[in-house]
Design a protein around this motif. Structure first.
Motif, PDB file in Angstrom:
ATOM      1  N   UNK A   1       2.775  21.686   8.524  1.00 30.56           N
ATOM      2  CA  UNK A   1       2.528  22.938   7.799  1.00 30.56           C
ATOM      3  C   UNK A   1       1.346  22.693   6.865  1.00 30.56           C
ATOM      4  N   UNK A   2       0.265  23.447   7.071  1.00 33.35           N
ATOM      5  CA  UNK A   2      -0.926  23.260   6.236  1.00 33.35           C
ATOM      6  C   UNK A   2      -0.746  24.006   4.919  1.00 33.35           C
ATOM      7  N   UNK A   3      -0.668  23.226   3.839  1.00 31.64           N
ATOM      8  CA  UNK A   3      -0.513  23.802   2.488  1.00 31.64           C
ATOM      9  C   UNK A   3      -1.338  22.930   1.557  1.00 31.64           C
ATOM     10  N   UNK A   4      -1.427  23.322   0.281  1.00 27.64           N
ATOM     11  CA  UNK A   4      -2.112  22.467  -0.693  1.00 27.64           C
ATOM     12  C   UNK A   4      -1.073  21.826  -1.587  1.00 27.64           C
ATOM     13  N   UNK A   5      -1.379  20.608  -2.048  1.00 28.46           N
ATOM     14  CA  UNK A   5      -0.444  19.963  -2.970  1.00 28.46           C
ATOM     15  C   UNK A   5      -0.997  20.049  -4.388  1.00 28.46           C
ATOM     16  N   UNK A   6      -0.160  19.724  -5.337  1.00 32.17           N
ATOM     17  CA  UNK A   6      -0.570  19.772  -6.744  1.00 32.17           C
ATOM     18  C   UNK A   6      -1.320  18.532  -7.175  1.00 32.17           C
ATOM     19  N   UNK A   7      -1.645  17.684  -6.215  1.00 32.50           N
ATOM     20  CA  UNK A   7      -2.425  16.496  -6.555  1.00 32.50           C
ATOM     21  C   UNK A   7      -3.828  16.669  -6.015  1.00 32.50           C
ATOM     22  N   UNK A   8      -4.790  16.357  -6.844  1.00 28.70           N
ATOM     23  CA  UNK A   8      -6.169  16.433  -6.376  1.00 28.70           C
ATOM     24  C   UNK A   8      -6.650  15.019  -6.130  1.00 28.70           C
ATOM     25  N   UNK A   9      -7.099  14.752  -4.929  1.00 26.21           N
ATOM     26  CA  UNK A   9      -7.584  13.395  -4.635  1.00 26.21           C
ATOM     27  C   UNK A   9      -8.960  13.216  -5.253  1.00 26.21           C
ATOM     28  N   UNK A  10      -9.057  12.400  -6.255  1.00 31.68           N
ATOM     29  CA  UNK A  10     -10.394  12.030  -6.733  1.00 31.68           C
ATOM     30  C   UNK A  10     -10.677  10.654  -6.149  1.00 31.68           C
ATOM     31  N   UNK A  11     -11.857  10.155  -6.351  1.00 28.06           N
ATOM     32  CA  UNK A  11     -12.239   8.927  -5.654  1.00 28.06           C
ATOM     33  C   UNK A  11     -11.286   7.770  -5.949  1.00 28.06           C
ATOM     34  N   UNK A  12     -10.889   7.632  -7.215  1.00 33.66           N
ATOM     35  CA  UNK A  12     -10.122   6.446  -7.571  1.00 33.66           C
ATOM     36  C   UNK A  12      -8.622   6.682  -7.661  1.00 33.66           C
ATOM     37  N   UNK A  13      -8.205   7.894  -7.943  1.00 41.31           N
ATOM     38  CA  UNK A  13      -6.783   8.088  -8.226  1.00 41.31           C
ATOM     39  C   UNK A  13      -6.293   9.432  -7.721  1.00 41.31           C
ATOM     40  N   UNK A  14      -4.988   9.567  -7.721  1.00 42.80           N
ATOM     41  CA  UNK A  14      -4.379  10.853  -7.390  1.00 42.80           C
ATOM     42  C   UNK A  14      -4.016  11.527  -8.698  1.00 42.80           C
ATOM     43  N   UNK A  15      -4.808  12.492  -9.077  1.00 41.62           N
ATOM     44  CA  UNK A  15      -4.561  13.140 -10.366  1.00 41.62           C
ATOM     45  C   UNK A  15      -3.722  14.391 -10.158  1.00 41.62           C
ATOM     46  N   UNK A  16      -2.799  14.662 -11.073  1.00 44.10           N
ATOM     47  CA  UNK A  16      -2.113  15.941 -10.939  1.00 44.10           C
ATOM     48  C   UNK A  16      -3.090  17.085 -11.208  1.00 44.10           C
TER      49      UNK A  16
END
Ligand SMILES: Cc1ncc(COP(=O)(O)O)c(C=O)c1O
Length: 412
Positions: free
Chosen positions: A328-343
């Motif tokens: 199921x294609x959805x978005x999560x509340x985490x944004x992938x930045x280069x170094x970390x998974x930020x909320x």
């Protein structure tokens, strides 16, 4: 009926092109390929005519005059042109000096608004970023309290892209007009879904994008008010002087034709579409809330776009949830930045804790979403959340009535 996988429930990210939009664009790739700047032959005239028609279709959807529509490459460019263009035009002091003027925006705007504001801050403007309350709404009162004598520009999005909340745009616009302040709204998620009238809604500058409303990617528009007040901008790029000098560059005729058609279709279908999607969204939310414990819908419950929901699931690890729901294609509340998974910074702005922000899903339905697909998503989400919670000792403790937030963990 069998379901075709994967299911697409991420319409706030982008939408498929409506086949009627594609059909309208096709002749402009091959037979009618003229440059609108070719004033001395029929290829140019045909393209010019097609662009005029599209300008009318876009203007009609938002209650503007066709002369007030500037075609761009999408909302990122429209926002940059509106914000930097207006700030530089109405600056209190010349470039290179301090105190060039005050700009008001909000911390949960899209980066395509926040980053131009940051740039202006480096160039001598003072930027206030307001914090919304827990419901995510931006009100007239919040803007009123932030306005200063040197405020030259207010920019507030119409509907938020992560939580779908709807801000008090007509009221904020009225306030800005009373105070003689230019008012821009990023209406990327709003236009095509909700009735819009830039005149009645007191908007001076409005950004929209074709790919959020079943049109092609890489094309959008900026509405620039011509009367009461007549808004002027400093262009971002120089060249052939197209689009009243605001946006030099050969026009993307094919894309513009697609944008026009997408607007025409939205005007005809948005009311019935909204009603249908609201029922599906309500079914999705009520099913998840009744079948699962510790579920939180983020943002104001009523003042929200009908097709969108953002839900957090306590005691679930966000990435594992996304992995379990790969079909199921959805978005999560985490944004992938280069170094970390930020909320998500939007959820953080509402005061949603890191845990719940990480385990949130943004589900946005669209023109071809079916009830069967929503039912399928409900079953899969319930199954995945239950499975992940079986592995969670914290969830066991919660079930035993222990308040997790009060636990003092030993540090080693
Ligand atoms: C609120 C908002 N503003 C701006 C943008 C950027 O639009 P575009 O992709 O047309 O540049 C988006 C797209 O994600 C958006 O949701």
């Amino acid at each position: 009926m069998s379901i075709k996988l994967p299911i697409y429930l991420d319409h706030a990210a982008t939408t498929p092109c409506d086949p009627k939009v594609v059909e309208s664009m096709m002749p402009y790739f091959t037979d009618m390929f003229g440059n609108t700047g070719s004033r001395n032959h029929s290829f140019g005239w045909d393209s010019e005519e097609a662009v005029s028609k599209a300008r009318e279709q876009v203007a009609s959807l938002i209650g503007a005059d066709p002369k007030e529509i500037i075609f761009t490459s999408g909302s990122t460019e429209s926002n940059n042109l509106a914000i930097k263009g207006a700030a530089n035009m109405y600056a209190k002091n010349p470039a290179g000096s301090e105190n060039r003027g005050h700009i008001i925006s909000v911390i949960h705007e899209h980066k395509a608004v926040l980053d131009p504001c940051k740039r202006l801050e480096k160039e001598g403007f003072d930027v206030t970023l307001l914090e919304p309350g827990q419901d995510g709404l931006v009100t007239r009162k919040m803007i009123e309290d932030a306005i200063r004598d040197d405020t030259i520009l207010v920019t507030v999005m119409w509907a938020n892209n992560e939580i779908g909340t709807i801000n008090e745009i007509p009221q904020i616009g009225e306030l800005c007009h009373d105070k003689g302040i230019i008012f821009h709204t990023d209406a990327t998620q709003w236009v095509g879904k909700m009735p819009t009238n830039v005149k009645k809604d007191n908007v001076d500058l409005l950004s929209l994008s074709a790919h959020k409303m079943y049109g092609p990617k890489g094309v959008g528009a900026l509405y620039v008010r011509r009367r009461r007040p007549r808004v002027r901008l400093i262009a971002l790029q120089e060249g052939g002087g197209q689009e009243r000098g605001y946006r030099s560059g050969t026009l993307n005729v094919t894309g513009i034709v697609g944008l026009g058609k997408a607007c025409e279709i939205c005007a005809q279908t948005m009311d019935s579409e909204r009603e249908r999607l609201l029922k599906l969204r309500n079914k999705l939310e009520s099913s998840l809330e009744s079948r699962l414990d510790v579920v939180q819908v983020n943002g104001h419950r009523e003042k929200r776009l009908a097709h969108a929901t953002n839900i957090s699931f306590g005691f679930v690890e966000g990435e594992s949830l996304m992995m379990a729901l790969k079909e199921i294609a959805m978005s999560s509340g985490s944004a992938c930045t280069s170094a970390s998974l930020e909320p998500s910074y939007v959820l953080k702005a509402l005061g949603v804790g890191d845990d719940l922000a990480h385990s949130s899903l943004r589900i946005t339905m669209g023109r071809w979403t079916t009830e069967e697909e929503v039912d399928y998503a409900i079953e899969k989400i319930v199954e995945a959340v239950n499975k992940l919670r079986e592995l969670s000792p914290l969830f066991d403790m919660h079930n035993e009535g222990i308040d997790i937030s009060k636990i003092e963990w030993a540090a080693h």
